[in-house]
Design a protein around this motif. Structure first.
Motif, mmCIF file in Angstrom:
data_model
loop_
_atom_site.group_PDB
_atom_site.id
_atom_site.type_symbol
_atom_site.label_atom_id
_atom_site.label_comp_id
_atom_site.label_asym_id
_atom_site.label_seq_id
_atom_site.Cartn_x
_atom_site.Cartn_y
_atom_site.Cartn_z
ATOM 1 N N ILE A 149 0.839 -1.102 -0.008
ATOM 2 C CA ILE A 149 0.050 -0.090 -0.058
ATOM 3 C C ILE A 149 1.047 1.401 -0.024
ATOM 4 C CG2 ILE A 149 -1.543 1.286 1.380
ATOM 5 C CD1 ILE A 149 -2.857 -1.453 2.139
ATOM 6 N N GLN A 150 2.126 1.407 0.761
ATOM 7 C CA GLN A 150 2.753 2.061 0.895
ATOM 8 C C GLN A 150 3.397 2.644 -0.477
ATOM 9 O OE1 GLN A 150 3.355 4.860 2.693
ATOM 10 N NE2 GLN A 150 5.564 5.655 2.720
ATOM 11 N N ASN A 151 4.059 1.455 -1.406
ATOM 12 C CA ASN A 151 4.361 1.451 -2.609
ATOM 13 C C ASN A 151 3.249 2.309 -3.623
ATOM 14 O OD1 ASN A 151 6.788 0.557 -2.256
ATOM 15 N ND2 ASN A 151 6.642 -1.270 -3.608
ATOM 16 N N VAL A 152 2.112 1.911 -3.495
ATOM 17 C CA VAL A 152 0.966 2.457 -4.226
ATOM 18 C C VAL A 152 1.161 3.859 -3.976
ATOM 19 C CG1 VAL A 152 -1.462 2.515 -4.769
ATOM 20 C CG2 VAL A 152 -0.584 0.233 -4.412
ATOM 21 N N MET A 153 1.106 4.427 -2.708
ATOM 22 C CA MET A 153 1.268 5.850 -2.663
ATOM 23 C C MET A 153 2.321 6.492 -3.305
ATOM 24 S SD MET A 153 -0.655 6.165 1.062
ATOM 25 C CE MET A 153 0.325 4.960 1.925
ATOM 26 N N LEU A 154 3.275 5.947 -2.914
ATOM 27 C CA LEU A 154 4.657 6.632 -3.520
ATOM 28 C C LEU A 154 4.569 6.583 -5.096
ATOM 29 C CD1 LEU A 154 7.242 5.441 -1.121
ATOM 30 C CD2 LEU A 154 5.931 7.255 -1.101
ATOM 31 N N ALA A 155 4.304 5.452 -5.778
ATOM 32 C CA ALA A 155 3.918 5.366 -6.911
ATOM 33 C C ALA A 155 3.171 6.403 -7.597
ATOM 34 C CB ALA A 155 3.848 3.935 -7.385
ATOM 35 N N ALA A 156 2.123 6.501 -7.104
ATOM 36 C CA ALA A 156 1.284 7.838 -7.447
ATOM 37 C C ALA A 156 1.727 9.144 -7.209
ATOM 38 C CB ALA A 156 -0.132 7.564 -6.526
ATOM 39 N N GLN A 157 2.547 9.437 -6.235
ATOM 40 C CA GLN A 157 3.194 10.453 -5.771
ATOM 41 C C GLN A 157 4.095 10.975 -7.119
ATOM 42 O OE1 GLN A 157 2.280 12.349 -3.041
ATOM 43 N NE2 GLN A 157 3.715 13.949 -3.334
ATOM 44 N N GLY A 158 4.901 9.826 -7.570
ATOM 45 C CA GLY A 158 5.792 10.042 -8.706
ATOM 46 C C GLY A 158 5.220 10.181 -9.887
ATOM 47 N N GLN A 159 3.701 9.774 -10.105
ATOM 48 C CA GLN A 159 3.031 9.927 -11.394
ATOM 49 C C GLN A 159 2.261 11.480 -11.206
ATOM 50 O OE1 GLN A 159 2.029 5.403 -12.023
ATOM 51 N NE2 GLN A 159 0.657 6.676 -12.906
ATOM 52 N N GLY A 160 2.568 12.129 -10.078
ATOM 53 C CA GLY A 160 1.771 13.435 -10.093
ATOM 54 C C GLY A 160 0.325 13.339 -9.487
ATOM 55 N N LEU A 161 0.184 12.017 -8.986
ATOM 56 C CA LEU A 161 -1.334 12.056 -8.351
ATOM 57 C C LEU A 161 -1.298 11.791 -6.908
ATOM 58 C CD1 LEU A 161 -2.026 8.617 -10.884
ATOM 59 C CD2 LEU A 161 -3.034 11.078 -10.835
ATOM 60 N N ALA A 162 -2.413 11.964 -6.497
ATOM 61 C CA ALA A 162 -2.553 12.073 -5.167
ATOM 62 C C ALA A 162 -3.629 10.833 -4.586
ATOM 63 C CB ALA A 162 -3.050 13.471 -4.900
ATOM 64 N N THR A 163 -3.421 10.552 -3.352
ATOM 65 C CA THR A 163 -3.785 9.361 -2.593
ATOM 66 C C THR A 163 -4.474 9.851 -1.285
ATOM 67 O OG1 THR A 163 -1.979 8.569 -1.836
ATOM 68 C CG2 THR A 163 -2.614 7.758 -4.064
ATOM 69 N N CYS A 164 -5.418 9.051 -0.599
ATOM 70 C CA CYS A 164 -5.624 9.079 0.541
ATOM 71 C C CYS A 164 -6.107 7.492 1.162
ATOM 72 C CB CYS A 164 -7.097 9.894 0.997
ATOM 73 S SG CYS A 164 -7.251 9.852 2.668
ATOM 74 N N PRO A 165 -5.426 7.065 1.958
ATOM 75 C CA PRO A 165 -5.564 5.666 2.330
ATOM 76 C C PRO A 165 -6.726 5.747 3.355
ATOM 77 C CG PRO A 165 -3.642 6.445 3.444
ATOM 78 C CD PRO A 165 -4.156 7.463 2.495
ATOM 79 N N GLN A 166 -7.812 4.823 3.175
ATOM 80 C CA GLN A 166 -9.040 4.977 4.014
ATOM 81 C C GLN A 166 -9.642 3.800 4.693
ATOM 82 O OE1 GLN A 166 -10.777 6.806 0.109
ATOM 83 N NE2 GLN A 166 -12.078 7.278 1.989
ATOM 84 N N ALA A 167 -9.056 3.555 5.957
ATOM 85 C CA ALA A 167 -9.617 2.428 6.762
ATOM 86 C C ALA A 167 -11.206 2.528 7.054
ATOM 87 C CB ALA A 167 -8.930 2.544 8.127
ATOM 88 N N SER A 168 -11.805 3.782 6.820
ATOM 89 C CA SER A 168 -13.133 3.934 6.915
ATOM 90 C C SER A 168 -13.932 2.897 5.973
ATOM 91 C CB SER A 168 -13.660 5.514 6.829
ATOM 92 O OG SER A 168 -13.058 5.834 5.470
#
Length: 222
Positions: A149-168
């Protein structure tokens, strides 16, 4: 973007631009994230990618459940039953920062409820990610999932994208599984909003703080 900048610049984004994200971009992101380490290379992660139609379906169903008093039934306990220090104070500060950025006061319960319900619609992001794990796997695979999941967020950051992980989004796993055709053998770990950040929105203007290295690290033999 170098990896150190990606780690430090990443933030949980809760407002997104009305800008579509194509399937190729999502595949490219996951194609990078899949190189996360896992015990004996089990690669236990399973991902469901949803767009607006399914986002609305999931959000409507969870909101209906909450409004009708149906209690959450998560596949696992994310938070402790009783908060204690220092985690209690950090949790309170996190919530205060969010609602202060939106000028929502403690007594404004309806506004707080409306903001919370945005969780179930992936904060109106164009893409939602859902992360599943085989129920028969043990805690080590949950660690592996966190790395992925951390890799997903960092890969998104590298592509100019944003994320929000959601336990909700894992509060009502049966609703989510039924909405996307996943069997009971798969535990729902969390969701994640994915898209282009609306950095002009007040909710994206604040950052939570982090503890200094000295507060959580013990050095021996130096």
């Amino acid at each position: 973007m170098d990896v150190l900048s990606a780690i430090k610049d990443r933030q949980s984004v809760r407002a997104f631009l009305d800008k579509p994200l194509d399937q190729r971009s999502v595949i490219a992101l996951l194609d990078t994230a899949r190189f996360a380490p896992s015990g004996v290379n089990t690669q236990p992660w399973q991902v469901v990618v949803v767009t607006k139609e399914y986002i609305k379906k999931i959000g409507d169903a969870i909101v209906s459940a909450r409004d009708n008093g149906i209690p959450p039934n998560p596949d696992y306990a994310y938070y402790p039953n009783k908060w204690f220090e220092p985690y209690k104070t950090r949790r309170k500060a996190c919530g205060l920062a969010l609602y202060s950025a939106l000028n929502i006061e403690l007594q404004q319960t309806e506004q707080r409820k409306s903001q919370w319900y945005r969780n179930y619609y992936f904060f109106e992001a164009p893409i939602g990610l859902l992360f599943f794990l085989d129920n028969h796997l043990e805690k080590g695979s949950w660690v592996d999932m966190g790395l992925f999941i951390q890799n997903v967020m960092l890969a998104a950051q590298g592509q100019g994208l944003a994320t929000c992980p959601q336990a909700s989004l894992a509060e009502y796993p049966d609703i989510v599984r039924n909405s996307v055709g996943i069997t009971q053998e798969k535990a729902l770990i969390c969701g994640m909003a994915l898209g282009y950040a609306d950095m002009a929105h007040p909710v994206n203007q604040y950052r939570t703080t982090r503890e200094p290295v000295e507060s959580f690290t013990k050095f021996l033999g130096f």
